[in-house]
Each structure stands twice: as C-alpha cells, then as structure tokens.
Enzyme design. Structure first.
Site, PDB file in Angstrom:
ATOM      1  N   CYS A   1      43.693  35.557  24.497  1.00  0.00           N
ATOM      2  CA  CYS A   1      42.544  36.360  24.050  1.00  0.00           C
ATOM      3  C   CYS A   1      42.922  37.449  23.054  1.00  0.00           C
ATOM      4  CB  CYS A   1      41.841  36.988  25.241  1.00  0.00           C
ATOM      5  SG  CYS A   1      40.996  35.776  26.248  1.00  0.00           S
TER       6      CYS A   1
HETATM    7  N1  COA Z   1      27.853  31.750  41.907  1.00  0.00           N
HETATM    8  C1  COA Z   1      27.663  32.368  43.091  1.00  0.00           C
HETATM    9  N2  COA Z   1      28.646  32.999  43.758  1.00  0.00           N
HETATM   10  C2  COA Z   1      29.869  32.990  43.219  1.00  0.00           C
HETATM   11  C3  COA Z   1      30.142  32.353  41.992  1.00  0.00           C
HETATM   12  C4  COA Z   1      29.072  31.714  41.329  1.00  0.00           C
HETATM   13  N3  COA Z   1      29.242  31.090  40.166  1.00  0.00           N
HETATM   14  N4  COA Z   1      31.458  32.514  41.685  1.00  0.00           N
HETATM   15  C5  COA Z   1      31.994  33.213  42.692  1.00  0.00           C
HETATM   16  N5  COA Z   1      31.059  33.506  43.623  1.00  0.00           N
HETATM   17  C6  COA Z   1      31.232  34.234  44.874  1.00  0.00           C
HETATM   18  C7  COA Z   1      32.684  34.228  45.311  1.00  0.00           C
HETATM   19  O1  COA Z   1      32.972  33.047  46.031  1.00  0.00           O
HETATM   20  C8  COA Z   1      32.741  35.454  46.184  1.00  0.00           C
HETATM   21  O2  COA Z   1      32.212  35.171  47.445  1.00  0.00           O
HETATM   22  P1  COA Z   1      32.807  35.870  48.776  1.00  0.00           P
HETATM   23  O3  COA Z   1      32.546  37.348  48.575  1.00  0.00           O
HETATM   24  O4  COA Z   1      32.046  35.243  49.850  1.00  0.00           O
HETATM   25  O5  COA Z   1      34.269  35.551  48.755  1.00  0.00           O
HETATM   26  C9  COA Z   1      31.806  36.422  45.468  1.00  0.00           C
HETATM   27  O6  COA Z   1      30.943  35.603  44.677  1.00  0.00           O
HETATM   28  C10 COA Z   1      32.536  37.399  44.566  1.00  0.00           C
HETATM   29  O7  COA Z   1      33.477  36.648  43.750  1.00  0.00           O
HETATM   30  P2  COA Z   1      34.566  37.321  42.843  1.00  0.00           P
HETATM   31  O8  COA Z   1      35.333  36.262  42.134  1.00  0.00           O
HETATM   32  O9  COA Z   1      35.329  38.309  43.636  1.00  0.00           O
HETATM   33  O10 COA Z   1      33.592  38.051  41.806  1.00  0.00           O
HETATM   34  P3  COA Z   1      33.896  39.198  40.792  1.00  0.00           P
HETATM   35  O11 COA Z   1      32.921  40.272  41.022  1.00  0.00           O
HETATM   36  O12 COA Z   1      35.341  39.560  40.715  1.00  0.00           O
HETATM   37  O13 COA Z   1      33.496  38.516  39.384  1.00  0.00           O
HETATM   38  C11 COA Z   1      34.586  37.595  37.432  1.00  0.00           C
HETATM   39  C12 COA Z   1      34.192  37.399  38.887  1.00  0.00           C
HETATM   40  C13 COA Z   1      35.431  36.427  36.977  1.00  0.00           C
HETATM   41  C14 COA Z   1      33.308  37.641  36.586  1.00  0.00           C
HETATM   42  C15 COA Z   1      35.342  38.939  37.272  1.00  0.00           C
HETATM   43  O14 COA Z   1      36.367  39.029  38.220  1.00  0.00           O
HETATM   44  C16 COA Z   1      35.957  39.108  35.898  1.00  0.00           C
HETATM   45  O15 COA Z   1      35.267  39.116  34.897  1.00  0.00           O
HETATM   46  N6  COA Z   1      37.270  39.311  35.828  1.00  0.00           N
HETATM   47  C17 COA Z   1      37.965  39.517  34.584  1.00  0.00           C
HETATM   48  C18 COA Z   1      37.869  38.258  33.831  1.00  0.00           C
HETATM   49  C19 COA Z   1      38.602  38.284  32.540  1.00  0.00           C
HETATM   50  O16 COA Z   1      38.576  39.207  31.795  1.00  0.00           O
HETATM   51  N7  COA Z   1      39.272  37.218  32.264  1.00  0.00           N
HETATM   52  C20 COA Z   1      39.944  37.088  31.058  1.00  0.00           C
HETATM   53  C21 COA Z   1      39.843  35.672  30.707  1.00  0.00           C
HETATM   54  S1  COA Z   1      40.542  35.448  29.159  1.00  0.00           S
END
Ligand code: COA
Length: 373
Positions: A156
């Site tokens: 990225c």
């Molecule tokens: N729909 C519904 N629920 C979902 C889901 C979806 N698509 N994806 C995950 N969940 C659930 C998870 O299973 C989890 O359930 P639990 O609490 O029962 O375990 C809950 O939602 C929270 O999941 P989590 O992964 O902890 O969410 P989050 O708030 O951390 O958000 C991201 C996820 C990926 C959006 C976030 O962590 C993020 O943006 N991180 C940085 C990403 C980044 O910059 N990446 C760089 C890539 S180049």
C-alpha cells in the site's frame, strides 16, 4: 541539485461498481451453498458453518459503501468468487499496462508533458501481473516514453515510495521528468470468500508526473521532502510467489495465496506508527501540524484516518482538511492517497501546504510534504 515538483495526476476508474448490497448478497449466497454442501460435517462439529456478512457491519467497520472493479460477474458468482480476465497473447499489452494508459495520459495532459519527454517510469504497485519483463518497461513502451523504467512493490505504500525515488533522482539530476504509475488490480488477490475481508478492496490506477519545478508549465506542487520507513510484520501478508509450485500442496486452492490480514492488530499497530512518522517528518522539516491545509491519507479505513488526523493535528480535522474517497473506491492499496490528492487539491492556493501519506503491509509508511507553487 534541482527542485522536484508534482505537475500532474491522473486517475483511471473502472466502469463496474459493486455496492455493499450486491457484495453481501453474493457472499451470503456462497456461504449458504457452502453450508448446505457441508451440512453433515457442520452437524458433527468437524467444520464450522460459515457466518453471513452484513452491509451494516461493513459500513460501520470500514466506511466503505462500494468499490469499482475491472470485472464484476465472476466476483459476484457464488460458484466462482473471483474475476474473469481473458487470456492475453504476449504480443498485446497486459492488463496493468492497459489500465495504466488512461491514468498516465490524464496525468501527462494535466502536466502538459509529452510521453517522449518522460525519462523515468516507475510502476509502483502491490502486485505485478508477471515476474518479468517489468510492467514498467511495458508501460514505457506503450506510452512512447524515453529513458528507463522499473517496478517496485511496497504494497500500500508503493506510491509514496515511488514518488520519493523519482523526486530524489530529479533532485540529483539523473532524470528530468518521471511518471509514477500505480495500477492496482486488487480484485485479483482479494479472497472474496472470506467474510472478514471480502469488502476491503477495489480496482483503480493512478499516475503522477514529477519534473524539475523550473520546467513546470502550469499548476504544480513543490516536493519539499519525502520520508519512507518500514518495519517487518506478518499481519498483512500474501504467500503467492514464484516458489509456489515447488512447495507441498503449493498449487492447491490455499487461503494464504490471497491477501490475508489480522485487521485488528493492523489497526492498533499502524495508527501509532503512522502518527509518529508524520509528526517526526514535520518536525525535521521545520513544519508545524498547523501549517498543513490538507492531508491526503491512505484509504483503508475511515476510523483509522480519523485517529491519525486527530493525533497529527491535536484536534478533530474538518472534513476538507482530510478528504476520504474510500466510501466510493474502497481500499485501492497504493493508489488511495493519490486518488484523494487528485480529486481534492484543485481548490488549494499558492503557498498552501499539504501531506500525502500512504501506509500498509511491510509494515511500511511513506510521506510527502508538498506546497502549492
Ligand atoms: N459481516 C458481519 N460481521 C463481520 C464481518 C462481516 N463482513 N466481518 C467480520 N465480522 C464480525 C467478526 O467475526 C467479529 O465477530 P465477533 O465479535 O463475534 O468475533 C466482529 O464482526 C468484529 O470483527 P473485527 O474483524 O474485529 O472487526 P474490526 O472492527 O476490527 O473491523 C476491519 C475489521 C478489517 C475493517 C478493521 O480491522 C480494519 O480496517 N483494519 C485495518 C485494515 C487495514 O488497514 N488493512 C490494510 C490493508 S492494505
């Protein structure tokens, strides 16, 4: 030493849109089919049932409302879940080169530069379509550019690392005019069958022209300074590579051959890394946070950008101080901060200062301090 400047940018936006509603409907159809096919193993507890995705979660967790993709049918087909790209002969341009042309031509037009005047092309992106010859060299030929070209991959952060490389060469005099191109076909390496990340990415291509400031023909931005940093982490990883077939089960449909991340850890670790990086870069350049009229940040997650903006400015940034484009484009890997810059910089006036910053896998972070000339 010569003063480098950004003199043009261009964005290629694919014609197909996938809304969160379409994406979730397709994912849930896939998950229901998978659960039905594995009903016995789920009943005995051998495997876990796949949980459904939700548009509410996606918007709340990421801020993403839709994404653009080069091909839509294959991604949304619950029996496939990845794009269809036709086989190309070696005699025709590759897909990265094809989408690069539109972005490059827009950037060159904006700068008032002819392709033949370009003497450096850097193709800076998260993934390259093939191992060699370099995609950058193919883009150089397709454009009719001179000089030389190469590929670089810092995931990225590729765009800002590319801008630093080009700006340093312009400063030193080894090149006069450079094009940094970011063709991001993220749909090819996203695991659309994984609920935790299937909503994250979109396809796009951006291009940035850099020149000696004294040669700029129109509006331009002085590149005051650039800074890049890396720190190894496995929290964003893709194991696909040229040793794949040599490994046991290497050619199987393996999860680790697509994008993987530990999103929570990425969020927690990258936000402070980026905030500190920007603070130190500003300090060493003799700039105050209050000098920044605008920040064009990497576009991965809205909450992440809100945190970084607040940490850097010491207050909640106004929306126009930190424009986001991820609601429309999703995470476009290296291209995100350049899309934000290209679409939200025309209103700035002479003397206005700003910061382009990208960050991601590696971990990596790159920042560029610019001033409207
Ligand atoms: N729909 C519904 N629920 C979902 C889901 C979806 N698509 N994806 C995950 N969940 C659930 C998870 O299973 C989890 O359930 P639990 O609490 O029962 O375990 C809950 O939602 C929270 O999941 P989590 O992964 O902890 O969410 P989050 O708030 O951390 O958000 C991201 C996820 C990926 C959006 C976030 O962590 C993020 O943006 N991180 C940085 C990403 C980044 O910059 N990446 C760089 C890539 S180049």
């Amino acid at each position: 030493m010569y003063q480098p400047a950004i003199t043009g940018t261009g964005v290629f936006t694919p014609e197909h849109v996938i809304t969160n509603e379409e994406l979730v409907a397709s994912f849930n159809a896939y998950a229901e089919k998978w659960n039905a096919a594995h009903a016995d193993a789920i009943a005995t507890g051998e495997v876990e049932a796949k949980e459904m995705s939700s548009t509410g979660f996606i918007l709340k967790a990421s801020g993403i409302e839709q994404r653009y993709v080069l091909e839509k049918e294959g991604i949304l087909d619950p029996d496939r879940m990845y794009p269809h790209f036709r086989q190309r002969s070696d005699e025709e341009p590759g897909l990265m080169t094809q989408i690069a042309m539109d972005a490059c031509e827009k950037a060159l037009t904006r700068a008032g530069v002819r392709a033949i005047e370009i003497d450096l092309v850097i193709c800076a992106a998260s993934n390259m379509e093939r191992a060699y010859p370099a995609i950058g060299v193919e883009i150089q030929k397709a454009l009719g550019a001179g000089g030389f070209a190469f590929d670089m991959n810092v995931a990225c952060s590729s765009a800002t690392f590319g801008i630093q490389a080009a700006a340093d060469m312009i400063r030193a005099g080894s090149v006069r005019k450079a094009l940094v191109v970011n063709p991001e076909i993220t749909s090819g390496h996203l695991e659309w069958r994984d609920r935790d990340c299937h909503f994250i990415f979109g396809d796009v291509c951006t291009a940035t022209v850099l020149e000696r400031a004294e040669e700029a023909k129109g509006e331009h931005w002085i590149v005051h300074s650039t800074r890049c940093a890396t720190e190894f982490s496995n929290n964003i990883r893709n194991n696909n590579g040229f040793l794949r077939r040599n490994r046991p089960d290497g050619m199987k449909d393996r999860r680790d051959m697509q994008f993987m991340q530990n999103g929570r850890k990425v969020f927690k670790e990258v936000v402070p890394m980026v905030s500190d990086h920007i603070a130190h870069h500003l300090e060493d350049a003799g700039w105050q946070a209050g000098d920044l009229r605008r920040m064009w940040l990497h576009q991965a997650n809205k909450a992440m950008n809100d945190f970084i903006g607040r940490k850097v400015l010491g207050r909640v940034p106004e929306p126009e101080e930190q424009p986001n484009i991820l609601q429309e484009y999703a995470n476009t890997s290296s291209a995100g901060s350049i899309i934000a810059f290209a679409k939200h910089s025309n209103d700035m006036r002479k003397g206005d200062k700003g910061l382009i910053c990208s960050f991601g896998a590696g971990y990596s972070v790159g920042s560029v301090l610019i001033e409207r000339a």
